[in-house]
Scaffold this motif. Structure first.
Motif, PDB file in Angstrom:
ATOM      1  N   GLU A 192      -2.461  13.391   2.794  1.00 39.01           N
ATOM      2  CA  GLU A 192      -2.109  13.723   1.415  1.00 39.01           C
ATOM      3  C   GLU A 192      -0.945  12.844   0.997  1.00 39.01           C
ATOM      4  O   GLU A 192      -0.378  12.126   1.806  1.00 39.01           O
ATOM      5  CB  GLU A 192      -1.647  15.187   1.313  1.00 39.01           C
ATOM      6  N   LYS A 193      -0.573  12.939  -0.270  1.00 40.31           N
ATOM      7  CA  LYS A 193       0.625  12.247  -0.730  1.00 40.31           C
ATOM      8  C   LYS A 193       1.831  12.785   0.027  1.00 40.31           C
ATOM      9  O   LYS A 193       1.881  13.961   0.346  1.00 40.31           O
ATOM     10  CB  LYS A 193       0.830  12.504  -2.225  1.00 40.31           C
ATOM     11  N   MET A 194       2.787  11.887   0.305  1.00 40.31           N
ATOM     12  CA  MET A 194       3.978  12.367   0.986  1.00 40.31           C
ATOM     13  C   MET A 194       4.827  13.162   0.010  1.00 40.31           C
ATOM     14  O   MET A 194       5.158  12.672  -1.059  1.00 40.31           O
ATOM     15  CB  MET A 194       4.778  11.177   1.516  1.00 40.31           C
ATOM     16  N   SER A 195       5.112  14.390   0.378  1.00 43.47           N
ATOM     17  CA  SER A 195       5.985  15.151  -0.504  1.00 43.47           C
ATOM     18  C   SER A 195       6.653  16.262   0.273  1.00 43.47           C
ATOM     19  O   SER A 195       6.126  16.771   1.264  1.00 43.47           O
ATOM     20  CB  SER A 195       5.190  15.718  -1.681  1.00 43.47           C
ATOM     21  N   LYS A 196       7.847  16.582  -0.196  1.00 43.67           N
ATOM     22  CA  LYS A 196       8.662  17.571   0.497  1.00 43.67           C
ATOM     23  C   LYS A 196       7.938  18.908   0.614  1.00 43.67           C
ATOM     24  O   LYS A 196       8.027  19.583   1.636  1.00 43.67           O
ATOM     25  CB  LYS A 196       9.984  17.761  -0.240  1.00 43.67           C
ATOM     26  N   SER A 197       7.207  19.269  -0.453  1.00 46.28           N
ATOM     27  CA  SER A 197       6.585  20.591  -0.459  1.00 46.28           C
ATOM     28  C   SER A 197       5.453  20.678   0.565  1.00 46.28           C
ATOM     29  O   SER A 197       5.033  21.762   0.933  1.00 46.28           O
ATOM     30  CB  SER A 197       6.049  20.901  -1.855  1.00 46.28           C
ATOM     31  N   LYS A 198       4.971  19.548   1.010  1.00 47.93           N
ATOM     32  CA  LYS A 198       3.894  19.570   2.000  1.00 47.93           C
ATOM     33  C   LYS A 198       4.446  19.384   3.408  1.00 47.93           C
ATOM     34  O   LYS A 198       3.689  19.287   4.365  1.00 47.93           O
ATOM     35  CB  LYS A 198       2.870  18.478   1.695  1.00 47.93           C
ATOM     36  N   GLU A 246      -0.350  -4.604   2.228  1.00 49.78           N
ATOM     37  CA  GLU A 246      -1.091  -4.248   1.014  1.00 49.78           C
ATOM     38  C   GLU A 246      -1.921  -2.981   1.209  1.00 49.78           C
ATOM     39  O   GLU A 246      -2.410  -2.412   0.258  1.00 49.78           O
ATOM     40  CB  GLU A 246      -2.068  -5.347   0.583  1.00 49.78           C
ATOM     41  N   MET A 247      -2.117  -2.603   2.467  1.00 46.42           N
ATOM     42  CA  MET A 247      -3.059  -1.517   2.694  1.00 46.42           C
ATOM     43  C   MET A 247      -2.382  -0.156   2.728  1.00 46.42           C
ATOM     44  O   MET A 247      -1.314  -0.001   3.276  1.00 46.42           O
ATOM     45  CB  MET A 247      -3.817  -1.747   3.990  1.00 46.42           C
ATOM     46  N   SER A 248      -3.041   0.827   2.152  1.00 45.24           N
ATOM     47  CA  SER A 248      -2.537   2.189   2.218  1.00 45.24           C
ATOM     48  C   SER A 248      -2.902   2.786   3.564  1.00 45.24           C
ATOM     49  O   SER A 248      -3.973   2.509   4.083  1.00 45.24           O
ATOM     50  CB  SER A 248      -3.161   3.037   1.124  1.00 45.24           C
ATOM     51  N   LYS A 249      -1.993   3.570   4.102  1.00 48.52           N
ATOM     52  CA  LYS A 249      -2.301   4.204   5.376  1.00 48.52           C
ATOM     53  C   LYS A 249      -1.421   5.430   5.558  1.00 48.52           C
ATOM     54  O   LYS A 249      -0.312   5.469   5.049  1.00 48.52           O
ATOM     55  CB  LYS A 249      -2.102   3.235   6.531  1.00 48.52           C
ATOM     56  N   PRO A 250      -1.919   6.391   6.294  1.00 50.47           N
ATOM     57  CA  PRO A 250      -1.078   7.547   6.569  1.00 50.47           C
ATOM     58  C   PRO A 250      -0.011   7.191   7.584  1.00 50.47           C
ATOM     59  O   PRO A 250      -0.247   6.376   8.465  1.00 50.47           O
ATOM     60  CB  PRO A 250      -2.050   8.590   7.135  1.00 50.47           C
ATOM     61  N   TRP A 251       1.155   7.784   7.416  1.00 54.35           N
ATOM     62  CA  TRP A 251       2.253   7.511   8.336  1.00 54.35           C
ATOM     63  C   TRP A 251       1.995   8.169   9.679  1.00 54.35           C
ATOM     64  O   TRP A 251       1.488   9.270   9.762  1.00 54.35           O
ATOM     65  CB  TRP A 251       3.565   8.036   7.768  1.00 54.35           C
ATOM     66  N   ASP A 252       2.349   7.456  10.727  1.00 57.24           N
ATOM     67  CA  ASP A 252       2.249   8.002  12.061  1.00 57.24           C
ATOM     68  C   ASP A 252       3.368   7.387  12.892  1.00 57.24           C
ATOM     69  O   ASP A 252       3.473   6.171  12.990  1.00 57.24           O
ATOM     70  CB  ASP A 252       0.885   7.634  12.655  1.00 57.24           C
ATOM     71  N   GLY A 297       0.833  -1.191   0.000  1.00 54.58           N
ATOM     72  CA  GLY A 297       0.000   0.000   0.000  1.00 54.58           C
ATOM     73  C   GLY A 297       0.863   1.234   0.000  1.00 54.58           C
ATOM     74  O   GLY A 297       2.049   1.172   0.291  1.00 54.58           O
ATOM     75  N   MET A 298       0.237   2.330  -0.340  1.00 57.32           N
ATOM     76  CA  MET A 298       0.997   3.566  -0.338  1.00 57.32           C
ATOM     77  C   MET A 298       0.969   4.157   1.072  1.00 57.32           C
ATOM     78  O   MET A 298      -0.077   4.186   1.706  1.00 57.32           O
ATOM     79  CB  MET A 298       0.345   4.526  -1.319  1.00 57.32           C
ATOM     80  N   ILE A 299       2.135   4.572   1.530  1.00 48.40           N
ATOM     81  CA  ILE A 299       2.167   5.288   2.803  1.00 48.40           C
ATOM     82  C   ILE A 299       1.912   6.749   2.479  1.00 48.40           C
ATOM     83  O   ILE A 299       2.673   7.376   1.758  1.00 48.40           O
ATOM     84  CB  ILE A 299       3.529   5.143   3.508  1.00 48.40           C
ATOM     85  N   GLN A 300       0.792   7.227   2.982  1.00 45.20           N
ATOM     86  CA  GLN A 300       0.469   8.615   2.711  1.00 45.20           C
ATOM     87  C   GLN A 300       1.069   9.502   3.790  1.00 45.20           C
ATOM     88  O   GLN A 300       1.386   9.042   4.870  1.00 45.20           O
ATOM     89  CB  GLN A 300      -1.050   8.791   2.695  1.00 45.20           C
ATOM     90  N   GLY A 301       1.181  10.747   3.438  1.00 44.16           N
ATOM     91  CA  GLY A 301       1.667  11.701   4.424  1.00 44.16           C
ATOM     92  C   GLY A 301       0.499  12.165   5.268  1.00 44.16           C
ATOM     93  O   GLY A 301      -0.638  12.192   4.814  1.00 44.16           O
TER      94      GLY A 301
END
Length: 965
Positions: free
Chosen positions: A738-744, A773-779, A614-618
């Motif tokens: 949101e998507k993890m990104s430097k600008s955010k 497999e699951m997307s989740k925000p990082w914490d 899964g994608m680790i979201q910001g």
RNA sequence: GCCCGGGUGGCGGAAUUGGUAGACGCAGCAGACUCAAAAUCUGCCGUCCGCAAGGAUGUAUCGGUUCGAUUCCGAUCCCGGGCACCA
């Protein structure tokens, strides 16, 4: 001795490196296992915590398989061609090769920090000439091959040439079509250029024309995501479509095999479905309609020929030439205006927007069965690239057609009776046809064949299988990609000789696009003078075959030795994100099939099993800044901070949520209590202060509470800032995923966590976060718990004061039960990639053994081996402390023994009418009858029965008992 | 818009997919140890009623199938990903 993870991890990483313990041989008596990660694009931002999720999972699995006795190939490399490096070069003048090299060094250091078991001696980089030499070489194989529809496989184009020279190209049945078919004599008489053009129509890599997003102001071609609302993301300049010469891969030839291949590989159903939908195989018909007053025919593609009597209008794609040929004089101006509008819109926008647009051409098609006149419209919802670029619209059966008809008030013919309610289209195939001439009374499904036969008899329609998938655009008008090993002479593409590979990218001073949409290579005189192709290959070229290069990375004679590729064969486990579902995964499957057809490798699917991480979201954090400066119109009254910048005011989340207008007086009072900003200003409600939401670095926020002191130090204008906090004095931030990104400012660097808690903790924490497999925000919040677990695990072996605690005593049955339950659970969890529950099983076992005060070698040693894949550093250290001389990486995995965990009784939940009321401990071999007898005698059951006799007693062995009253 | 995922305590998640909902961990509360802190340990911890025993309720919402539904079916809402030149 305490758990000094910093010393332990550094020492073992050094030892592993020195002993080359991760080097893998292509020659082993052990069975092979190939574990692959989707290699990263080395961006300038470095690795964030999202990247390692899949890498840790694959690393654990690799180490596990090694313990299980496999020869495990687990390599890593870099997908180092790509747009960002080029964009960066354009902005800063730094050569992409330089920044790429720097970025790769950063990535490698970050990866090594986590303690992965990569065999770095096999590293590949797609931008390395030693690598892309073979990308170019494979491209030449594609260029020099065609797809034989009889054998359904790729064959050398030389065979096709031979066939043309001896037999020509004549149809199996029917008359030859001029321009399409030819005899051997005709072929031999063709000019070289004519021959080249004919062959180009068959090559697997071929040149053609296609549309791109062209931005005149920037003088460059843009990617779809660089275009926002019809203008360029950078600068907001208009973007139009432009036709350019492009290279393509004939992936459509492989559509059926790519579809069938899905049955042989272990991908998730969702992934297979996505690929199948992308390929989009549909069967239907192409039908030619006459156009009133015109010679031309209107050819439409439909999957529902049975609805032909329900056609109320035609829609053709605005791009079709036909539009200009058939538009009527009164409609010409409206049509032209519409065409101009469409030209400004991206395909994505055309699909995404709900807005219904279109215009009537003034022309009419004729229904071949009842001679009805059908108005021909153009609309952007019909795409030129799919089918014939024209559809017959049946509003009663198709939703989009229906909305279109309603919007433009086109009368709707109902051919399905009660199935259509006049409000909404009904796409049923089960209805009995009405208003349908000779089809009346037939069920739609059955009518298909009847119509098709009628069309074929009339010679105006044919059965046709269509694919949504289009040939893959394989060229980019960019610099930082593989050059094509192609020379153009008199408009004919000639491949370079193998000996001339690699054709290296020339070094340039400027990365500006070339003239007329050509790539930067067109600016280089020496390149153009040699007539070399100025396009470069797209980002997915190298990644379409890199998994083969890892097998034999230093071979300078072949892309990969055949014996070696036969040994390693398919990738047994491939881990990566779903974002590659249809791009990379389809292209690499196609390349594999081509290489297989040409007998260059022995397998035709690259990946046996795919696991999607899964994608680790910001998880972004916001502060709310009150506009106190120009916007509030009181510049002069704002005092300055130390840095000479106006003091800023930040309000906590609850004030923002309540709405500023309501609270402005409270806020101003609070501000004035801190600092005299609004001195002398009458406090009124109607100033209309603005609040702006700013991203704040998540690393300065503890949960949702801002660390005010670090925030003040973050930027000069935040110095001396004023914070309007909550009642309890805390400044609470807003949050968003949101998507993890430097600008955010929502990225978290693994290095920081490794420094603070150690690699082993970091690895286990990423796994503990949830299913891979699951997307989740990082914490980061829970990482302490995992760290505590490792310390507790350490204390099973070592006491801070007393040193090693491990004894050689005989283990008790209870201790063995804990161990064997752990073996069963963790092995099972690892096998099914359920690493989060695996970690929790370690915690349970550790808690239980701590409670039992168990320090026995015979229990702890096997447990340590179980832990080694998850936390390799601490496992090695304790393994050595136990007196072992060889590495824990090469021991064998503990064996689970049933006898230690066998139970003879089970505590059954007893439910009355489905609600659990009590528990009964019963022997496992008890019969239904015995259960019934015991159950009704139970006190609690008696109470709930209230004297009634149960209707039924359900007893499911090993599960539960339910009494129905 | 189309395609694909996903919604369970304050939070991450578990329940190996029809059988005890909330394992494990975080946060929180209470306590032990300590001069104190850190570290460590013990207990409590979905919601509502109750001193408790116990009861009611509860897996996004509504409805259905079943002895039994987080799990299956239908409808709705919300969130995330992909949609062909970002990788």
């Amino acid at each position: 001795m305490e758990y000094d993870f910093r010393r332990i991890e550094k020492a073992w990483q050094q030892k592993w490196k020195e002993s080359k313990i991760y080097q893998v041989s292509n020659d082993s008596v052990n069975p092979k296992f190939y574990v692959l990660d989707m290699f990263p694009y080395p961006s300038g931002a470095g690795l964030h915590v999202g990247h390692p999720l899949g890498y840790i999972a694959s690393d654990i699995y690799s180490r596990y398989k090694r313990l299980k006795g496999y020869n495990v190939l687990h390599p890593m490399g870099f997908d180092s061609f790509g747009l960002p490096a080029e964009q960066y070069a354009l902005d800063t003048g730094q050569h992409p090769a330089v920044t790429t090299k720097k970025n790769i060094a950063t990535f490698k250091a970050q990866l090594d920090n986590i303690g992965f078991c990569y065999d770095w001696s096999r590293e590949v980089q797609t931008s390395d000439p030693h690598f892309y030499k073979w990308t170019q070489w494979i491209f030449l194989q594609l260029f020099n091959s065609y797809f034989c529809h009889t054998e359904k496989k790729a064959l050398p184009i030389s065979l096709l040439i031979k066939k043309y020279e001896t037999k020509g190209s004549m149809p199996k049945t029917g008359e030859p079509v001029p321009g399409k078919h030819f005899t051997a004599e005709q072929w031999n008489a063709f000019s070289e250029k004519e021959k080249a053009e004919i062959l180009m129509r068959r090559r697997l890599a071929y040149c053609g024309y296609g549309e791109v997003n062209w931005c005149e102001a920037l003088g460059t071609v843009l990617a779809n995501d660089e275009v926002v609302n019809g203008v360029s993301e950078r600068g907001g300049h208009p973007v139009v479509k432009k036709t350019l010469r492009q290279w393509y891969l004939r992936i459509t030839a492989y559509a059926d095999r790519l579809l069938e291949g899905l049955d042989t590989i272990d991908f998730s159903d969702a992934m297979k479905e996505m690929q199948a939908n992308w390929i989009g195989k549909s069967s239907g018909a192409e039908i030619d309609f006459s156009i009133n007053g015109h010679e031309q025919k209107l050819r439409v593609y439909t999957t529902r020929p049975d609805t032909i009597f329900g056609v109320d209008f035609m829609v053709i794609a605005p791009e079709l030439e036909l539009v200009n040929e058939i538009k009527s004089v009164p409609q010409a101006a409206a049509v032209d205006e519409y065409l101009a509008y469409v030209k400004s819109r991206s395909e994505r926008e055309r699909m995404a927007e709900k807005k219904i647009t279109g215009v009537f051409t003034g022309a009419y098609a004729i229904n071949p069965f009842d001679d009805r006149e059908i108005p021909i419209w153009i609309s952007e919802y019909v795409l030129a690239g799919y089918g014939t670029g024209a559809i017959m619209a049946v509003p009663c059966g198709d939703d989009r057609d229906h909305r279109f008809a309603k919007h433009f008030a086109i009368p709707i013919t109902n051919i399905i009776g009660d199935h259509y309610d006049g409000e909404e289209a009904n796409p049923t195939k089960e209805a009995v046809l009405q208003n349908s001439g000779f089809l009346d009374g037939l069920v739609m499904k059955g009518a298909m064949d009847v119509v098709l036969e009628a069309l074929e008899t009339k010679g105006i329609g044919i059965r046709k299988v269509n694919y949504k998938m289009r040939d893959a655009a394989f060229s980019r008008q960019r610099y930082w990609g593989e050059p094509f090993p192609i020379v153009w002479k008199n408009g004919i593409a000639y491949p370079l000789n193998e000996s001339e590979l690699p054709l290296e990218l020339p070094h340039v001073d400027s990365y500006k696009p070339g003239p007329e949409g050509e790539g930067p290579l067109a600016n280089i005189d020496t390149w153009v003078q040699q007539d070399l192709e100025t396009n470069t290959m797209p980002g997915y070229a190298g990644s379409s075959w890199y998994f083969l290069r890892y097998m034999d990375p230093h071979n300078d004679k072949e892309f990969c030795n055949r014996e070696t590729s036969d040994y390693w064969n398919q990738v047994d486990l491939y881990i990566g994100g779903t974002e590659h579902a249809v791009g990379h995964l389809l292209y690499s499957r196609m390349w594999t099939k081509v290489l297989y057809d040409l007998d260059l490798i022995g397998h035709d699917e690259p990946y046996k099993k795919l696991v999607n991480q899964g994608m680790i979201q910001g998880s972004s954090r916001f502060v709310y800044r009150l506009q106190t400066g120009t916007a509030a119109g009181r510049d002069n009254q704002i005092p300055l901070n130390k840095n000479g910048l106006p003091i800023q005011v930040f309000i906590s989340k609850s004030y923002y949520d309540q709405g500023l207008k309501l609270n402005i007086e409270t806020i101003l009072k609070k501000v004035n209590a801190h600092i005299n900003i609004f001195n002398g200003v009458e406090l009124r409600n109607d100033y209309g202060f603005l609040v702006s939401q700013l991203h704040v670095d998540v690393n300065m926020v503890n949960g949702i509470e801002l660390d005010v002191e670090s925030f003040k130090k973050w930027k000069p204008d935040f110095e001396d800032a004023v914070f309007i906090t909550e009642e309890d004095g805390k400044y609470i931030c807003g949050t968003e995923v949101e998507k993890m990104s430097k600008s955010k400012f929502n990225t978290v660097n693994p290095d920081d966590l490794v420094a603070k808690y150690g690699a082993d903790t970091f690895r286990m924490y990423e796994m503990f976060l949830g299913p891979v497999e699951m997307s989740k925000p990082w914490d980061t919040k829970g990482i302490e718990g995992v760290h505590r677990f490792l310390k507790k695990f350490w204390r099973l072996f070592v006491d801070e004061a007393k040193g090693l605690l491990v004894t050689d005593g005989e283990p008790s049955m209870e201790e063995l039960k804990v161990l064997h339950n752990a073996i069963r659970k963790i092995e099972n969890d690892t096998e099914r990639f359920s690493f989060n529950t695996g970690v929790s099983s370690f915690m349970i076992a550790t808690n239980e053994l701590t409670d039992l005060k168990c320090h026995k070698r015979s229990v702890l040693e096997p447990l340590l081996i179980l832990l080694a894949p998850y936390a390799p550093h601490v496992a090695e250290e304790l393994w050595m402390l136990l007196g072992n001389k060889t590495s824990i990486l090469d021991v064998s995995y503990p064996l689970f023994e049933e006898k230690y965990v066998k139970e003879s009784t089970k505590a059954y939940p007893v439910a009355i009418n489905g609600k659990t009321r009590t528990e009964l401990t019963l022997p496992l071999d008890i019969t239904q009858k015995e259960v019934e007898e015991i159950a009704v005698k139970d006190e609690v059951v008696q109470k709930w029965l209230e004297g009634k006799t149960p209707k039924k007693i359900i007893y499911v062995k090993n599960k539960m008992i339910n009494i129905v009253v």
